[in-house]
Write a protein that holds these residues in place. Structure first.
Motif, short mmCIF file in Angstrom:
data_model
loop_
_atom_site.label_atom_id
_atom_site.label_comp_id
_atom_site.label_asym_id
_atom_site.label_seq_id
_atom_site.Cartn_x
_atom_site.Cartn_y
_atom_site.Cartn_z
N LEU A 242 0.73 -1.22 0.02
CA LEU A 242 0.09 -0.05 0.12
C LEU A 242 0.98 1.10 -0.05
N LEU A 243 0.25 2.37 -0.29
CA LEU A 243 0.98 3.70 -0.39
C LEU A 243 0.05 4.67 0.17
N ALA A 244 0.75 5.78 0.67
CA ALA A 244 0.05 6.90 1.15
C ALA A 244 0.91 7.98 0.99
N TYR A 245 0.54 9.08 0.35
CA TYR A 245 1.26 10.53 0.40
C TYR A 245 0.07 11.51 0.46
N PRO A 246 -0.38 11.82 1.57
CA PRO A 246 -1.38 12.97 1.69
C PRO A 246 -0.95 14.40 1.68
N ASN A 247 -1.97 15.36 1.59
CA ASN A 247 -1.23 16.68 1.63
C ASN A 247 -1.45 17.11 3.18
N THR A 276 -0.59 -1.16 8.82
CA THR A 276 -1.85 -1.76 7.63
C THR A 276 -1.40 -2.07 6.47
N GLY A 277 -0.14 -1.94 6.06
CA GLY A 277 0.51 -2.42 4.60
C GLY A 277 1.08 -1.47 4.00
N ALA A 278 1.24 -0.24 4.50
CA ALA A 278 1.76 1.02 3.66
C ALA A 278 3.36 0.74 3.43
N ARG A 279 3.80 0.87 2.36
CA ARG A 279 5.38 0.53 2.05
C ARG A 279 5.88 1.56 1.23
N LEU A 280 4.94 2.43 0.72
CA LEU A 280 5.45 3.63 -0.01
C LEU A 280 4.66 5.03 0.84
N VAL A 281 5.54 5.78 1.32
CA VAL A 281 4.84 6.73 2.16
C VAL A 281 5.59 8.13 2.02
N GLY A 282 4.91 9.26 1.66
CA GLY A 282 5.49 10.48 1.62
C GLY A 282 4.49 11.65 1.53
N GLY A 283 4.68 12.70 0.76
CA GLY A 283 3.72 13.87 1.09
C GLY A 283 3.35 14.25 -0.44
N CYS A 284 2.17 14.95 -0.43
CA CYS A 284 1.64 15.71 -1.58
C CYS A 284 1.62 17.09 -1.25
N CYS A 285 0.68 17.82 -1.63
CA CYS A 285 0.53 19.37 -1.74
C CYS A 285 1.03 19.88 -0.44
#
Length: 304
Positions: A242-247, A276-285
């Protein structure tokens, strides 16, 4: 050290990987003018050295994946400004080359992810936060196909299919990806437990569960509070990373072209995201190098 030599999918099998942050806010911090419908694509066109500098800032902060400035580059948008197809294709190629140069100059492995933004991004009216464009899956596939082909010709490590508001658009992009053997991640923008177009998340994520080209699924350009429920929905239908890159929790106001900021920068429960399974994490705007550096210090490395 040169660009990462192994596939990103292999890295995700045994460690977490840190993405970069928002390109637009970093370009603005460097004094670039992002006004007009082309947004970051304007800087890519007029001041490419600034795009490379922004990528370099994130790589130096510890980012292991640089997402290119192709998000708002579309053949239709540039044709309306008098550019022919060859010129737009060259701009897509440039977006990959600039990120690659920044990656090659870094002292750690860095992958280059070619941004495949949604149809709504090219409209430059906030449509990516609404979806439901009124186009068929076939029409959306016809929009995405030439851009994806041009980006792949430039040799990125992976395609970043990002900020999709609608599972219909995801289906269209997956149709195009099935014609290739290129790795890609697929990321929705979400709010209140649904896609921005109002569709349930489990069904939206399930579209990518059986697609062999998709190496990770998740969310971006959303409120940090919406990340964990979305990741849980994704984990219920797929075993992919999974991945997550919120603002930063701000809300985009397309009428004024500005962000309405939250009262304070919310904390990110990244430990729960990783569980939960996130393996790519960063940021967006509005997430800059400082936050990416924090993520790199706290969470980069082998899965514990």
């Amino acid at each position: 050290m040169p660009r990462a030599t192994g596939p990103l999918a292999e890295a995700l099998a045994h460690r977490t990987v840190v993405l970069d942050g928002g390109l637009s806010n970093q370009l603005a911090a460097q004094g670039c003018d992002l006004t007009g419908g082309l947004w970051t694509a304007r800087v890519l066109d007029e001041r490419p050295v600034q795009v490379e500098a922004a990528h370099t800032a994130y790589a130096r902060a510890g980012a292991e994946v640089l997402i290119t400035a192709a998000y708002q580059v579309g053949y239709e948008a540039f044709a309306a400004r008098g550019r022919d197809r060859d010129a737009t294709t060259a701009l897509l190629h440039r977006s990959v080359a600039l990120a690659a140069r920044a990656a090659e100059a870094c002292d750690h492995e860095v992958w280059v992810a070619a941004s495949v933004g949604p149809y709504g991004a090219v409209l430059a009216d906030g449509s990516e936060y609404r979806g439901r464009y009124g186009l068929s899956v076939r029409e959306l596939a016809a929009f995405h196909r030439p851009r994806i082909e041009a980006l792949l010709a430039a040799g990125p490590d992976v395609l970043a299919v990002e900020t999709l508001p609608d599972p219909d658009e995801a289906e269209a992009v997956l149709t195009v990806l099935a014609e290739t053997d290129a790795p890609a991640w697929l990321s929705y923008t979400v709010a209140g437990g649904r896609t921005r177009s109002g569709h349930p998340l489990p069904g939206a994520f399930a579209l990518a569960a059986q697609a062999p080209q998709v190496i990770a699924v998740g969310v971006n350009c959303c409120d940090p509070a919406d990340v964990l429920p979305a990741l849980e929905a994704a984990a219920s239908v797929t075993a992919k990373p999974l991945l997550a890159y919120p603002n930063d929790g701000s809300v985009w106001e397309p009428a004024t072209g500005t962000w309405r900021a939250p009262g304070s920068l919310p904390s990110w429960p990244t430990d729960a995201w990783y569980r939960t399974g996130a393996r790519l994490v960063g940021g967006c705007c509005r997430i800059g190098p400082d936050r990416i550096a924090e993520l790199a210090r706290e969470h980069g490395g082998p899965i514990m």
